[in-house]
Design an enzyme around this catalytic site. Structure first.
Site, mmCIF file in Angstrom:
data_model
loop_
_atom_site.group_PDB
_atom_site.id
_atom_site.type_symbol
_atom_site.label_atom_id
_atom_site.label_comp_id
_atom_site.label_asym_id
_atom_site.label_seq_id
_atom_site.Cartn_x
_atom_site.Cartn_y
_atom_site.Cartn_z
ATOM 1 N N HIS A 52 -4.792 -3.338 6.252
ATOM 2 C CA HIS A 52 -4.591 -3.583 4.811
ATOM 3 C C HIS A 52 -5.963 -3.962 4.242
ATOM 4 C CE1 HIS A 52 -3.070 -4.886 0.998
ATOM 5 N NE2 HIS A 52 -3.458 -6.132 1.205
ATOM 6 N N ASP A 59 0.834 -1.205 0.000
ATOM 7 C CA ASP A 59 0.000 0.000 0.000
ATOM 8 C C ASP A 59 0.872 1.260 0.000
ATOM 9 O OD1 ASP A 59 -2.463 -1.628 0.425
ATOM 10 O OD2 ASP A 59 -1.466 -2.060 2.313
HETATM 11 P P1 NAD Z 1 -2.014 -18.494 -4.435
HETATM 12 O O1 NAD Z 1 -3.359 -19.151 -4.387
HETATM 13 O O2 NAD Z 1 -1.335 -18.333 -5.750
HETATM 14 O O3 NAD Z 1 -1.009 -19.282 -3.489
HETATM 15 C C1 NAD Z 1 -1.321 -19.572 -2.182
HETATM 16 C C2 NAD Z 1 -0.578 -20.828 -1.804
HETATM 17 O O4 NAD Z 1 -0.810 -21.051 -0.429
HETATM 18 C C3 NAD Z 1 -1.067 -22.078 -2.567
HETATM 19 O O5 NAD Z 1 0.048 -22.718 -3.169
HETATM 20 C C4 NAD Z 1 -1.702 -22.940 -1.475
HETATM 21 O O6 NAD Z 1 -1.515 -24.324 -1.702
HETATM 22 C C5 NAD Z 1 -0.942 -22.446 -0.250
HETATM 23 N N1 NAD Z 1 -1.629 -22.693 1.020
HETATM 24 C C6 NAD Z 1 -2.955 -22.620 1.283
HETATM 25 N N2 NAD Z 1 -3.179 -22.942 2.568
HETATM 26 C C7 NAD Z 1 -1.970 -23.199 3.121
HETATM 27 C C8 NAD Z 1 -1.553 -23.610 4.426
HETATM 28 N N3 NAD Z 1 -2.438 -23.814 5.399
HETATM 29 N N4 NAD Z 1 -0.243 -23.789 4.629
HETATM 30 C C9 NAD Z 1 0.661 -23.604 3.649
HETATM 31 N N5 NAD Z 1 0.319 -23.246 2.388
HETATM 32 C C10 NAD Z 1 -0.981 -23.039 2.148
HETATM 33 O O7 NAD Z 1 -2.168 -17.092 -3.691
HETATM 34 P P2 NAD Z 1 -1.140 -15.866 -3.713
HETATM 35 O O8 NAD Z 1 -1.459 -14.991 -4.872
HETATM 36 O O9 NAD Z 1 0.245 -16.366 -3.531
HETATM 37 O O10 NAD Z 1 -1.645 -15.062 -2.403
HETATM 38 C C11 NAD Z 1 -1.421 -15.591 -1.116
HETATM 39 C C12 NAD Z 1 -2.091 -14.709 -0.062
HETATM 40 O O11 NAD Z 1 -1.484 -13.423 -0.034
HETATM 41 C C13 NAD Z 1 -3.582 -14.455 -0.299
HETATM 42 O O12 NAD Z 1 -4.262 -14.526 0.943
HETATM 43 C C14 NAD Z 1 -3.607 -13.040 -0.825
HETATM 44 O O13 NAD Z 1 -4.850 -12.406 -0.622
HETATM 45 C C15 NAD Z 1 -2.507 -12.420 -0.002
HETATM 46 N N6 NAD Z 1 -1.957 -11.149 -0.473
HETATM 47 C C16 NAD Z 1 -1.658 -10.202 0.455
HETATM 48 C C17 NAD Z 1 -1.128 -8.997 0.067
HETATM 49 C C18 NAD Z 1 -0.809 -7.919 1.077
HETATM 50 O O14 NAD Z 1 -0.512 -6.783 0.657
HETATM 51 N N7 NAD Z 1 -0.826 -8.163 2.367
HETATM 52 C C19 NAD Z 1 -0.883 -8.752 -1.284
HETATM 53 C C20 NAD Z 1 -1.191 -9.734 -2.213
HETATM 54 C C21 NAD Z 1 -1.729 -10.940 -1.795
HETATM 55 C C1 LMR Z 2 -3.580 -6.622 -2.680
HETATM 56 O O1 LMR Z 2 -3.660 -5.581 -2.020
HETATM 57 O O2 LMR Z 2 -3.258 -6.617 -3.884
HETATM 58 C C2 LMR Z 2 -3.813 -7.951 -1.999
HETATM 59 O O3 LMR Z 2 -4.190 -7.766 -0.673
HETATM 60 C C3 LMR Z 2 -4.751 -8.825 -2.733
HETATM 61 C C4 LMR Z 2 -6.181 -8.349 -2.611
HETATM 62 O O4 LMR Z 2 -7.036 -9.176 -2.269
HETATM 63 O O5 LMR Z 2 -6.441 -7.168 -2.846
#
Ligand code: NAD
Ligand code: LMR
Length: 329
Positions: free
Chosen positions: A187, A159
């Site tokens: 967030h 952010d």
């Molecule tokens: P993705 O679906 O591509 O990958 C997630 C992975 O996590 C998968 O491989 C899945 O098998 C694994 N997983 C699920 N449950 C699990 C567990 N209990 N233990 C270990 N592994 C597990 O998703 P992504 O695009 O990599 O996003 C992951 C997370 O990050 C999501 O919750 C997304 O919303 C979040 N995210 C946060 C931010 C932020 O700014 N804070 C930004 C982007 C994404």
């Molecule tokens: C983001 O900010 O891109 C991540 O938290 C993914 C989402 O769900 O917005």
């Protein structure tokens, strides 16, 4: 060469994981003289895909990559960890808010918090990326009995980077010229990117960008809604920029903050800025020369900012209430 450090990463076969691992293994995060062990944690169905990621790591022949563990066992995965990057969880789909994921993802962080406390180094620092990251971090921290609260963080750096980029575009400058940008609170769509204290080339943003209506309106909304806009455009949530922000967070927590500046990361609240204790809220943070961190005090909060901060803190308290069964008394 230093002794290797161990980085545990959950969701290592996912999209963010794929954008994260190779940069850590290459040395671009912990430095060119710091060998790393990667402990890659996935759920069992994703272990075959994780095996492919391990093959690719092998095929890079990284000089600094000392050892790789690929596992679905949390005790093995967090063994001796110096850092735990908690990414693994389900991302939201179009039309959802991030806290709609609490009932799906919240439970993951109880067992992970316990396993970190039982297996990681007592100095292990945990950064939660999986959404809704503030409250998931609260769950992990509350379940990690014995570990200091100041070793738990949730990511709002994406952010901050988004906000800097938007301000830079509007002012016609490079994002590196924007400093002192604090994301307050959650967030989520209530986060407050604080333009009132941000600076461009050392000058208040409000002197460089005089369009106050844009700052109070479109700017804040664009940052708050950027995650949803990316999901709409890409059909999947941000991954490379999220991995980049996670690594920026780690680097900012191990590198002294330039004098007068701060970085955004959500931490356990300590009463600073009148925000009650017991939630994980993003605030202006400064990393000291000895590697400790502190909340930067005395950042002015005007009436407009206070209203925005109150709204995002109220949402964090609601989220805490919704997961109270996952938080040991
Ligand atoms: P993705 O679906 O591509 O990958 C997630 C992975 O996590 C998968 O491989 C899945 O098998 C694994 N997983 C699920 N449950 C699990 C567990 N209990 N233990 C270990 N592994 C597990 O998703 P992504 O695009 O990599 O996003 C992951 C997370 O990050 C999501 O919750 C997304 O919303 C979040 N995210 C946060 C931010 C932020 O700014 N804070 C930004 C982007 C994404
Ligand atoms: C983001 O900010 O891109 C991540 O938290 C993914 C989402 O769900 O917005």
């Amino acid at each position: 060469m230093k002794d290797p450090i161990t980085i545990s990463i959950t969701g290592a076969a996912g999209n963010i994981g794929y954008a994260l691992l190779f940069r850590i293994a290459s040395g671009s995060v912990f430095g060119p003289d710091q060998p790393v062990n990667l402990n890659l944690i996935e759920i069992e169905p994703a272990l075959p895909a994780l095996e492919g990621v391990v093959m690719e790591l092998d095929d890079c022949a990284f000089p600094l990559l000392n050892d790789i563990v690929a596992t679905s066992d949390l005790n093995e995965g967090f063994k001796d960890a110096d850092w735990a990057l908690l990414v693994g969880s389900v991302p939201r789909k179009a039309g959802m808010e991030r806290n709609d994921l609490l009932s799906i993802n919240g439970g993951i962080f109880t067992g992970q918090g316990q396993a970190i406390a039982a297996n990681a180094k007592s100095t292990c620092r945990t950064l939660v990326v999986g959404n809704p990251c503030n409250t998931n971090c609260l769950i992990a921290m509350a379940n990690a009995a014995g570990l200091p609260k100041n070793q738990f963080f949730a990511m709002t750096r994406l952010d901050e980077n988004r906000a800097k980029s938007q301000l830079a575009k509007k002012a016609g400058v490079h994002p590196s010229q924007v400093t002192n940008l604090c994301i307050w609170g959650n967030h989520s769509a209530t986060q407050y990117p604080d333009f009132t204290n941000a600076r461009i080339d050392g000058k208040p943003v409000t002197e460089v960008i005089t369009d106050r209506e844009w700052l109070e309106g479109e700017f804040i909304k664009t940052v708050q809604q950027r995650g949803a806009a990316i999901i709409k455009a890409r059909g999947a949530s941000s991954a490379a920029s999220a991995a980049n922000a996670a690594l920026d967070t780690v680097v900012s927590l191990i590198t002294p903050t330039p004098e007068g500046d701060w970085h955004s990361v959500a931490v356990a609240t300590d009463g600073s800025y009148g925000i009650e204790e017991g939630i994980i809220a993003s605030m202006p943070i400064k990393t000291n020369a000895d590697g400790s961190w502190e909340v930067v005090q005395g950042v002015p909060v005007d009436e407009f900012s206070q209203g925005k901060i109150d709204a995002t803190i109220a949402e964090l308290k609601e989220e805490r209430e919704a997961v109270k069964d996952l938080i040991p008394a």
